[in-house]
Design a protein around this motif. Structure first.
Motif, mmCIF file in Angstrom:
data_model
loop_
_atom_site.group_PDB
_atom_site.id
_atom_site.type_symbol
_atom_site.label_atom_id
_atom_site.label_comp_id
_atom_site.label_asym_id
_atom_site.label_seq_id
_atom_site.Cartn_x
_atom_site.Cartn_y
_atom_site.Cartn_z
ATOM 1 N N MET A 1 -2.343 7.175 11.463
ATOM 2 C CA MET A 1 -3.065 5.958 11.076
ATOM 3 C C MET A 1 -4.506 6.293 10.689
ATOM 4 N N LEU A 2 -5.175 7.100 11.511
ATOM 5 C CA LEU A 2 -6.564 7.447 11.223
ATOM 6 C C LEU A 2 -6.665 8.334 9.986
ATOM 7 N N ASP A 3 -5.678 9.257 9.810
ATOM 8 C CA ASP A 3 -5.684 10.096 8.612
ATOM 9 C C ASP A 3 -5.654 9.225 7.362
ATOM 10 N N ARG A 4 -4.786 8.234 7.367
ATOM 11 C CA ARG A 4 -4.693 7.349 6.189
ATOM 12 C C ARG A 4 -5.949 6.513 6.021
ATOM 13 N N LEU A 5 -6.523 6.104 7.153
ATOM 14 C CA LEU A 5 -7.717 5.273 7.081
ATOM 15 C C LEU A 5 -8.858 6.035 6.406
ATOM 16 N N TYR A 6 -9.044 7.289 6.769
ATOM 17 C CA TYR A 6 -10.169 8.039 6.204
ATOM 18 C C TYR A 6 -9.866 8.597 4.819
ATOM 19 N N ALA A 7 -8.584 8.649 4.445
ATOM 20 C CA ALA A 7 -8.264 9.010 3.059
ATOM 21 C C ALA A 7 -8.789 7.958 2.096
ATOM 22 N N VAL A 8 -8.925 6.716 2.583
ATOM 23 C CA VAL A 8 -9.453 5.634 1.750
ATOM 24 C C VAL A 8 -10.887 5.929 1.319
ATOM 25 N N ALA A 9 -11.623 6.656 2.144
ATOM 26 C CA ALA A 9 -13.011 6.977 1.799
ATOM 27 C C ALA A 9 -13.081 7.846 0.556
ATOM 28 N N GLU A 10 -12.047 8.668 0.327
ATOM 29 C CA GLU A 10 -12.011 9.509 -0.868
ATOM 30 C C GLU A 10 -11.438 8.775 -2.063
ATOM 31 N N ASP A 11 -10.485 7.880 -1.821
ATOM 32 C CA ASP A 11 -9.876 7.112 -2.909
ATOM 33 C C ASP A 11 -9.615 5.705 -2.389
ATOM 34 N N PRO A 12 -10.491 4.737 -2.701
ATOM 35 C CA PRO A 12 -10.342 3.381 -2.157
ATOM 36 C C PRO A 12 -8.999 2.728 -2.466
ATOM 37 N N ALA A 13 -8.332 3.137 -3.559
ATOM 38 C CA ALA A 13 -7.029 2.545 -3.874
ATOM 39 C C ALA A 13 -5.991 2.874 -2.807
ATOM 40 N N LEU A 14 -6.243 3.902 -1.977
ATOM 41 C CA LEU A 14 -5.301 4.277 -0.924
ATOM 42 C C LEU A 14 -5.348 3.327 0.264
ATOM 43 N N TYR A 15 -6.242 2.363 0.261
ATOM 44 C CA TYR A 15 -6.272 1.374 1.348
ATOM 45 C C TYR A 15 -4.894 0.731 1.504
ATOM 46 N N ASP A 16 -4.190 0.583 0.395
ATOM 47 C CA ASP A 16 -2.862 -0.030 0.419
ATOM 48 C C ASP A 16 -1.907 0.745 1.335
ATOM 49 N N ARG A 17 -2.111 2.056 1.479
ATOM 50 C CA ARG A 17 -1.216 2.879 2.291
ATOM 51 C C ARG A 17 -1.504 2.757 3.788
ATOM 52 N N VAL A 18 -2.608 2.121 4.127
ATOM 53 C CA VAL A 18 -2.945 1.908 5.540
ATOM 54 C C VAL A 18 -2.117 0.773 6.134
ATOM 55 N N LEU A 19 -1.713 -0.173 5.299
ATOM 56 C CA LEU A 19 -1.217 -1.452 5.794
ATOM 57 C C LEU A 19 0.104 -1.343 6.540
ATOM 58 N N GLU A 20 1.034 -0.539 6.038
ATOM 59 C CA GLU A 20 2.345 -0.458 6.687
ATOM 60 C C GLU A 20 2.275 0.225 8.047
ATOM 61 N N PRO A 21 1.626 1.393 8.188
ATOM 62 C CA PRO A 21 1.519 1.968 9.538
ATOM 63 C C PRO A 21 0.733 1.077 10.503
ATOM 64 N N TRP A 22 -0.255 0.346 9.980
ATOM 65 C CA TRP A 22 -0.982 -0.583 10.853
ATOM 66 C C TRP A 22 -0.046 -1.669 11.361
ATOM 67 N N HIS A 23 0.810 -2.180 10.491
ATOM 68 C CA HIS A 23 1.757 -3.223 10.916
ATOM 69 C C HIS A 23 2.718 -2.670 11.960
ATOM 70 N N GLN A 24 3.208 -1.438 11.774
ATOM 71 C CA GLN A 24 4.118 -0.844 12.746
ATOM 72 C C GLN A 24 3.434 -0.683 14.100
ATOM 73 N N LEU A 25 2.134 -0.444 14.074
ATOM 74 C CA LEU A 25 1.379 -0.262 15.306
ATOM 75 C C LEU A 25 1.180 -1.581 16.060
ATOM 76 N N VAL A 26 0.871 -2.654 15.312
ATOM 77 C CA VAL A 26 0.481 -3.908 15.987
ATOM 78 C C VAL A 26 1.608 -4.926 16.093
ATOM 79 N N ALA A 27 2.665 -4.804 15.268
ATOM 80 C CA ALA A 27 3.709 -5.835 15.257
ATOM 81 C C ALA A 27 4.348 -6.040 16.636
ATOM 82 N N PRO A 28 4.715 -4.975 17.383
ATOM 83 C CA PRO A 28 5.310 -5.223 18.712
ATOM 84 C C PRO A 28 4.360 -5.958 19.655
#
Length: 578
Positions: free
Chosen positions: A1-28
């Motif tokens: 999750m954190l790896d994907r979060l900080y990848a956004v700093a290099e390419d802001p369009a990658l923010y979209d890739r954060v959303l699914e792992p975040w949902h898997q983390l918080v949905a339960p």
């Protein structure tokens, strides 16, 4: 999750890739949360990481647009100009282009309003400048996509600062600067020439059209006037300016553009919602509120018509497609579009004022100032909440309510889980992790600034084919780009208002208010079967929980369904209070 979060700093369009792992983390955790309880996400301090990402997205390091392209544009003030990179994406635009065209940072060449054959020729020429070992300037003649009048494009390579290059590296352009023969006239130019030569506003508009290369017949058609009227206006212009021909008149006009006086900083120019192609320019108006505050709003349609209060949603979709705005006038509708506190020129609420009742009282003050005892209210998506607040504050002011893709009071985690990625990320964040929402939202707005508004909206609405069509078709794309300037432009990012609204709506039990609204006035909900926020199963859940309203579902429609289905929706305004 954190790896994907900080990848956004290099390419802001990658923010979209954060959303699914975040949902898997918080949905339960969300599924087990009772009532209005907030959840605590285990693991690292996600609040600190989201805050750090927001700071990174707002820093110069992540803008990923070396200053050379903006420096090249800064010297071009009147001509419409922009820069493209080797991927044929817009990296920067000048003020003239931002005000007059749908060209935004992040737009692809295919998105620009250019005829297909001209687009192919332009792409070939740009690629040649990037690959040529010794590129120079080039010129391309294209045609206006509607009037077919000629437009000249001057293309110039933009090179990086040599000091940034490794020793011995070849000098290659980073960008291509495109300068068009289209001009964006300063607002003060019209006043200057009208005062100097006694021109009328109509005569000035005709002179501008002549300068753009239009014939008298074309001007008559564009302005809805007879050819004889336009010829008489041209003759009057020649007499007033003491010029002998149309070319001389045009030369006079062009020669005076740079001499237009700057706007007096002590008297800020009134804000204007500027059309790009088909939409008319419309000035924002203001009305005073108690306590020295003010509310800003737009109007279009028939000034003497039946009043319709159009609440434009959290991202402020405050313009309609050009044909829909004209249809409002033809149907005798006076459309009033208020901006909520901290959006555009509307003042913040007084400290400590609850958001819902505070907005409702501002709307009531506006209706009182406009002397409107009753209105029909059309509410985009989340603004159904504010319709309920207005009804609670003044039970006899609403004649009827039409909800457009309305987000209704949600009661359980499954209703959030059914949403597509971006609505789920933001709305479930407001409901379950409000302490994280502020930086989640700030990061999303920063992403929009980095990759461009149009590209960001395409990411957010990626699950809805109809909403993507709204963002692709020229007329509806224009309405969205122009309408969201109050919230999504660099100058007017209403991030804090968005956060306040979203948190208030999803952390408030406003079901009783909605039931009172449905009991008091006719309420019609119009949803699309591809709505990213309100899944058809959720609409059915809510229809059972809130009976008495009319529920309409449109096939193959998304959340922004009004922009493609307004012909079906406007007749709903004919309903009357029983």
């Amino acid at each position: 999750m954190l790896d994907r979060l900080y990848a956004v700093a290099e390419d802001p369009a990658l923010y979209d890739r954060v959303l699914e792992p975040w949902h898997q983390l918080v949905a339960p955790l969300q599924a087990q949360a009772p009532d209005w309880t907030c959840i605590t996400v285990p693991g690292p301090d996600f609040a600190a990481h989201f805050a750090r990402l927001t700071r990174l997205l707002g820093s110069d390091r992540v803008q990923r647009r070396p200053r050379e392209d903006q420096q090249a544009l800064s010297r071009i003030t009147i001509s419409i100009a922009f820069t493209l990179d080797a991927a044929l994406r817009v990296t920067a635009v000048n003020a003239a282009a931002a005000a007059a065209t749908p060209v935004t940072v992040g737009s692809a060449l295919r998105d620009l309003p250019i005829l297909p054959e001209d687009r192919r020729a332009l792409a070939t020429l740009i690629r040649g400048l990037f690959t040529d070992p010794d590129p120079g300037a080039a010129t391309l003649r294209i045609r206006h996509p509607r009037s077919f009048t000629p437009i000249l494009l001057n293309l110039r390579p933009v090179f990086p600062d040599p000091e940034r290059l490794p020793t011995g590296a070849p000098l290659r352009p980073d960008y291509v600067l495109v300068v068009s023969s289209l001009l964006r006239w300063p607002d003060s130019h019209a006043e200057m020439l009208q005062n100097a030569f006694g021109m009328t506003p109509a005569e000035y508009a005709v002179m501008r059209a002549l300068a753009a290369g239009h014939s008298v017949n074309e001007i008559a058609e564009m302005r809805g006037r007879s050819v004889q009227t336009v010829r008489a206006q041209v003759k009057a212009l020649l007499q007033k300016t003491e010029t002998r021909s149309q070319p001389e008149l045009v030369r006079l006009m062009l020669s005076t553009v740079e001499t237009a006086p700057p706007q007096d900083a002590s008297q800020p120019a009134p804000r204007i919602s500027r059309g790009i192609h088909q939409l008319e320019d419309r000035p924002f108006r203001t009305q005073p509120l108690p306590g020295g505050r003010q509310i800003e709003y737009l109007e279009f349609g028939d000034p003497a018509g039946r009043p319709v209060l159009y609440s434009p949603g959290l991202v402020t979709l405050c313009r309609w497609p050009a044909r829909a705005e004209r249809a409002a006038a033809e149907r005798g509708l006076r459309v009033i579009v208020p901006l909520r506190p901290r959006i555009g020129g509307s003042s913040p609420l007084p400290p400590g004022t609850p958001r819902g009742p505070g907005v409702a009282h501002d709307l009531l003050a506006l209706l009182d100032r406009l002397e409107l005892p009753q209105v029909t209210l059309m509410a985009q998506n989340h603004d159904l909440f504010f319709a309920c607040m207005l009804q609670d504050a003044a039970p006899r002011r609403l004649e009827q309510v039409i909800g457009l893709g309305s987000v209704m009071p949600l009661c359980c985690a499954i209703q959030y889980a059914r949403m597509s990625r971006w609505p789920r990320f933001m709305q479930s964040g407001a409901r379950y992790t409000p302490d994280l929402l502020r930086d989640m939202a700030r990061g999303t707005f920063a992403m929009s600034h980095c990759i461009g508004k149009l590209q960001a909206l395409r990411l957010i609405y990626a699950s809805s084919p109809d909403d993507l069509r709204v963002l692709r078709e020229p007329e509806t794309q224009e309405a969205v780009l122009v309408g969201t300037e109050a919230t999504l432009s660099h100058e007017s990012a209403a991030t804090e208002a968005y956060i306040d609204d979203l948190t208030t709506i999803h952390r408030t039990d406003w079901g009783p208010s909605l039931r009172r609204l449905i009991a008091a006035v006719p309420v019609t909900f119009v949803h699309g079967d591809h709505d990213p926020s309100m899944h058809p199963d959720t609409v059915r859940d809510r229809a059972a929980a809130f009976p008495g309203a009319t529920y309409l579902q449109l096939r193959d429609a998304g959340q922004m369904l009004f922009f493609t289905r307004w012909r079906e929706i406007l007749p709903l305004l004919d309903k009357k209070r029983a």
